[in-house]
Design an enzyme around this catalytic site. Sequence first.
Site, PDB file in Angstrom:
ATOM      1  N   TYR A  45       0.826  -1.172   0.095  1.00  0.00           N
ATOM      2  CA  TYR A  45      -0.084  -0.125  -0.021  1.00  0.00           C
ATOM      3  C   TYR A  45       0.965   1.174   0.051  1.00  0.00           C
ATOM      4  CZ  TYR A  45      -5.142  -0.388  -0.148  1.00  0.00           C
ATOM      5  OH  TYR A  45      -6.085  -0.312  -0.474  1.00  0.00           O
ATOM      6  N   GLU A  47      -0.445   4.911  -0.559  1.00  0.00           N
ATOM      7  CA  GLU A  47      -1.478   6.158  -0.972  1.00  0.00           C
ATOM      8  C   GLU A  47      -0.363   7.170  -0.720  1.00  0.00           C
ATOM      9  OE1 GLU A  47      -4.532   5.521   1.931  1.00  0.00           O
ATOM     10  OE2 GLU A  47      -5.873   4.525   0.517  1.00  0.00           O
ATOM     11  N   ASP A 198      -5.598  13.692 -25.391  1.00  0.00           N
ATOM     12  CA  ASP A 198      -5.508  12.408 -24.888  1.00  0.00           C
ATOM     13  C   ASP A 198      -4.541  11.581 -26.104  1.00  0.00           C
ATOM     14  OD1 ASP A 198      -6.159   9.637 -24.741  1.00  0.00           O
ATOM     15  OD2 ASP A 198      -8.187   9.896 -24.356  1.00  0.00           O
ATOM     16  N   THR A 224      -2.442   6.203 -22.504  1.00  0.00           N
ATOM     17  CA  THR A 224      -2.533   4.919 -21.804  1.00  0.00           C
ATOM     18  C   THR A 224      -1.065   4.294 -22.099  1.00  0.00           C
ATOM     19  OG1 THR A 224      -3.078   3.953 -24.061  1.00  0.00           O
ATOM     20  CG2 THR A 224      -4.838   4.190 -22.454  1.00  0.00           C
ATOM     21  N   LYS A 227      -1.199   0.394 -25.541  1.00  0.00           N
ATOM     22  CA  LYS A 227      -1.296   0.534 -26.752  1.00  0.00           C
ATOM     23  C   LYS A 227       0.071   0.618 -27.537  1.00  0.00           C
ATOM     24  CE  LYS A 227      -5.959   2.086 -25.730  1.00  0.00           C
ATOM     25  NZ  LYS A 227      -6.891   3.186 -25.894  1.00  0.00           N
ATOM     26  N   ARG A 233      -0.389  -2.347 -18.694  1.00  0.00           N
ATOM     27  CA  ARG A 233      -1.873  -1.571 -18.987  1.00  0.00           C
ATOM     28  C   ARG A 233      -2.156  -0.625 -17.794  1.00  0.00           C
ATOM     29  NH1 ARG A 233      -6.155  -2.984 -21.689  1.00  0.00           N
ATOM     30  NH2 ARG A 233      -5.078  -4.483 -22.656  1.00  0.00           N
TER      31      ARG A 233
END
Length: 394
Positions: A45, A47, A198, A224, A227, A233
């Site tokens: 974790y 955060e 984008d 992303t 791609k 991913r």
Amino acid sequence: MESKVFDFIARERARQERNIELIASENFVSENVLRAVGSVLTNKYSEGYPVERASGNRGRYYGGCEVINELEEYCCQQWKQVFSTDYHVNVQPHSGSQANMAAFLSVLTPGDRILSMRLDNGGHLTHGSPVNFSGKLFDMCFYGINDEGFIDMADVRAKALEQRPKLILAGASAYSRVIDFAAFAEIAKEVGAYFMVDMAHIAGLVAAGDHPSPFGYADLITTTTHKTLRGARGGLIFCRPELARKVDSAVFPGTQGGPLQHVIAGKAVAAEEAQTEDFRNYIHQVVKNCRAMAEEFSRMGYKVVTGGTDNHLFLLDLTDTGLTGKAVQDELDRHGITLNKNAVPGETRSPQQCSGVRIGTAAMTTRGYKEADFIAVARKIDQVIRAMQAENRQ
Ligand SMILES: *Cc1c(COP(=O)(O)O)cnc(C)c1O
């Protein structure tokens, strides 16, 4: 304990190895990316962000982040190098959609107006589809393409002047031509809107210098990483340094909790790879392959939308064949060729059927395909389509 899951993985691996993969948004990652993503980093974790995590800031964050902090900072630094930029970068978005959500919410409030590309003209779900958070939260208006399939900059400017959006968005999922970021930026400036790009599909081309870069023009840039960038991913957000705090807090705590550090590791490996000569050569080959395949379809009498391509994908308009995109997609699936149906300019069929297909060369170029291989695949697709037509005539 034996897990049934590994049967699924083995079968999916076999499918990927057997089929000819032409889905424009897919690729095959390296073994190093796979190793990073399948690592113990998934246990941690973390955060928040490296600086505040390191200082144990008010005890709000988890301990044990010393290695993770270095990893995340390394990942950020690598991505800035990929695009030779001093923009701020956030590497935590779980996906392209999450990156867009946080990018919108960093500078907008629900109800604000966004001008983006129409979905059936090549835009993405997160660019204002009524079934997506974007269409539900924001007041969307759209620009489109002309009859030949090119983005109509006169239309973009007219819509911007008429609608006075707070943010103008450039970028698409099914557009085969160069996007003129300078012209978009000019229009955004004229109407006092934020300009966001984008570049989910073309980011690999931008990294390799095969598409003009949005850096310097856009206030916010999302992408992303899976791609044409061929990484784990996920998503990234870049922004002008003055928007850094807004973007970071829109990701966490705005829209996400704990970051996926195993995926951030996979993104970092991809960033290292994207700076190599091998990667640049790979992308050049993707573009050359795409052009060769589109030319072969034109030569065989097919209608290629816009008459060709500048990037890693093109659209075939199948209207003249009398077949739907859906029927061709399904039949090609039976022949081990994977692609997806797509709307064409002036589409008359439903989104479930469509009159075209989208074809991309990024994945098979990773598999080593050259121009001649893609030309052979084009001829195979032509054979399948002609057999379908012959069957329909009987
Ligand atoms: C693929 C894509 C996205 C979304 O990416 P996900 O990781 O699938 O959420 C966003 N924008 C564009 C333009 C895309 O093509």
